[in-house]
Design an enzyme around this catalytic site. Structure first.
Site, PDB file in Angstrom:
ATOM      1  N   GLY A 199       4.247  11.946  -0.868  1.00 41.54           N
ATOM      2  CA  GLY A 199       5.141  10.707  -1.111  1.00 41.54           C
ATOM      3  C   GLY A 199       5.117  10.057  -2.506  1.00 41.54           C
ATOM      4  O   GLY A 199       4.448  10.789  -3.454  1.00 41.54           O
ATOM      5  N   SER A 253      -2.387   2.611   1.424  1.00 38.02           N
ATOM      6  CA  SER A 253      -3.045   2.030   0.071  1.00 38.02           C
ATOM      7  C   SER A 253      -3.372   0.462   0.325  1.00 38.02           C
ATOM      8  O   SER A 253      -2.697  -0.146   1.051  1.00 38.02           O
ATOM      9  CB  SER A 253      -1.820   2.215  -0.889  1.00 38.02           C
ATOM     10  OG  SER A 253      -2.311   1.466  -2.080  1.00 38.02           O
ATOM     11  N   TYR A 278       6.566  -0.222  -3.056  1.00 39.48           N
ATOM     12  CA  TYR A 278       5.265   0.807  -2.811  1.00 39.48           C
ATOM     13  C   TYR A 278       4.461   0.247  -1.642  1.00 39.48           C
ATOM     14  O   TYR A 278       4.167   0.940  -0.424  1.00 39.48           O
ATOM     15  CB  TYR A 278       4.616   1.215  -3.954  1.00 39.48           C
ATOM     16  CG  TYR A 278       3.365   1.883  -3.802  1.00 39.48           C
ATOM     17  CD1 TYR A 278       3.429   3.254  -3.120  1.00 39.48           C
ATOM     18  CD2 TYR A 278       2.124   1.597  -3.982  1.00 39.48           C
ATOM     19  CE1 TYR A 278       2.528   4.313  -3.100  1.00 39.48           C
ATOM     20  CE2 TYR A 278       1.074   2.068  -3.987  1.00 39.48           C
ATOM     21  CZ  TYR A 278       1.076   3.614  -3.096  1.00 39.48           C
ATOM     22  OH  TYR A 278      -0.117   4.248  -3.301  1.00 39.48           O
ATOM     23  N   LYS A 332       3.869   1.693   2.440  1.00 42.70           N
ATOM     24  CA  LYS A 332       2.527   1.970   2.837  1.00 42.70           C
ATOM     25  C   LYS A 332       2.293   1.142   4.186  1.00 42.70           C
ATOM     26  O   LYS A 332       1.688   1.920   5.165  1.00 42.70           O
ATOM     27  CB  LYS A 332       1.586   1.596   1.947  1.00 42.70           C
ATOM     28  CG  LYS A 332       1.559   2.745   0.739  1.00 42.70           C
ATOM     29  CD  LYS A 332       1.293   4.143   1.429  1.00 42.70           C
ATOM     30  CE  LYS A 332       1.338   5.187   0.095  1.00 42.70           C
ATOM     31  NZ  LYS A 332       1.165   6.238   0.690  1.00 42.70           N
TER      32      LYS A 332
HETATM   33  C1  15L Z   1      -2.453   3.313  -5.336  1.00 45.56           C
HETATM   34  O1  15L Z   1      -2.212   3.097  -4.148  1.00 45.56           O
HETATM   35  C2  15L Z   1      -2.004   4.199  -6.381  1.00 45.56           C
HETATM   36  O2  15L Z   1      -1.421   5.339  -5.680  1.00 45.56           O
HETATM   37  C3  15L Z   1      -2.799   4.474  -7.576  1.00 45.56           C
HETATM   38  O3  15L Z   1      -1.991   5.120  -8.564  1.00 45.56           O
HETATM   39  C4  15L Z   1      -3.572   3.334  -8.167  1.00 45.56           C
HETATM   40  O4  15L Z   1      -2.528   2.460  -8.662  1.00 45.56           O
HETATM   41  C5  15L Z   1      -4.179   2.476  -6.834  1.00 45.56           C
HETATM   42  O5  15L Z   1      -3.548   2.139  -5.833  1.00 45.56           O
HETATM   43  C6  15L Z   1      -4.957   1.246  -7.448  1.00 45.56           C
HETATM   44  O6  15L Z   1      -4.621  -0.012  -6.961  1.00 45.56           O
HETATM   45  O7  15L Z   1      -5.463   1.169  -8.399  1.00 45.56           O
END
Ligand code: 15L
Length: 272
Positions: free
Chosen positions: A71, A109, A134, A138
């Site tokens: 994704g 995330s 984003y 999630k």
């Molecule tokens: C995430 O979900 C991202 O995929 C990654 O690239 C970072 O940005 C990470 O979070 C983060 O919060 O450091």
């Protein structure tokens, strides 16, 4: 020996797990929209576009469990997030159901809850407060995972990943760092633990500054080996290079919160 499908095999996490998983799960099938440039001759790969249900069904054939790391993985325009994470998320769970896959581990995330302030310790039972399109995708993935667990008996584990990598990159990452081997532990819990029905776990190592209550993971046997404070000097030096950003520094989601921000801090959440 279970056959495990891992989506997102060409991404950052997928590339690292391709090296760590085979000794534990030798029957590993990799997938991504495009073949990883460094695919080895010993690796099995099937291409699929997550936005196409028929293609996702095809890669689920004969599979026991799925590690869904595929994704869109950062903030971006709505359309690719819609295609890869919303439509793609639905397709993944629906294809898994049709092909009788018993377990799915979903890479959620920290950005699903990024608008909680850093001083507010949260568990996995809080209302989602996404910090980005984003993050919304999630939260959607977690919700659809819950639906397939409750309605269809699929065993679903959502891992709210902090920041995956060899070391924490700045102050924020000292709180949310996830060492690759610790992610493998969490995947193993999702793939093997007999008590899994639907779980949300935080994907974080042993971080003394953590703002997450991850007791569910510990109760399921998680014993992280990464300790963020071992890298404090490095993270502090990197932090000094960053421009001050009051909104990013206040909230757990960091710059995902300050990006396009024109809200009113005082109205966002009861911070007390
Ligand atoms: C995430 O979900 C991202 O995929 C990654 O690239 C970072 O940005 C990470 O979070 C983060 O919060 O450091």
């Amino acid at each position: 020996m279970p056959r495990i499908l891992m989506t997102g095999a060409a991404g950052g996490i997928g590339t690292s797990l391709r090296k760590l998983l085979p000794p534990i799960y030798p029957d590993l099938v990799l997938s991504d929209i495009k073949k990883p440039a460094d695919l080895g001759s010993h690796e099995r790969f099937k291409a699929a576009d997550l936005a196409d249900l028929a293609q996702v069904e095809a890669i689920c054939e004969g599979v026991d469990a799925i590690l869904h790391f595929g994704g869109y993985s950062v903030e971006g325009p709505w359309d690719p997030i819609l295609q890869s994470n919303i439509i793609g998320g639905y397709n993944l769970f629906e294809a898994a159901r049709r092909k009788a896959v018993t377990r799915v581990i979903f890479a959620s995330s920290n950005h699903a809850v990024g608008f909680y302030p850093r001083h507010h310790r949260i568990g996995t039972d809080v209302t989602p407060r996404p910090d980005s399109r984003y993050g919304v995708s999630k939260a959607f993935g977690e919700a659809i995972g819950a639906l397939y667990a409750d309605k269809h008996g699929m065993k679903v584990t959502c891992i709210r990943i902090g920041n995956f990598g060899d070391k924490p990159l700045d102050h924020r990452r000292l709180a949310i760092w996830l060492k690759p081997e610790d992610l493998v532990q969490l995947c193993r819990i999702g793939l093997e633990h007999p008590d899994i029905q639907f779980e949300i776990l935080y994907g974080a190592s042993y971080n003394e500054r953590s703002w997450w209550d991850n007791h569910r993971a510990y109760n399921l046997g998680y014993r992280p080996t990464g300790r963020a404070e071992d890298f404090r000097e490095h993270a502090t030096a990197e932090q000094a290079q960053l421009k001050p950003d009051a909104v990013a520094e206040f909230y757990q989601g960091g710059v995902f919160c300050s990006m396009d921000f024109d809200g009113d801090n005082s109205k966002i959440i009861d911070w007390t």
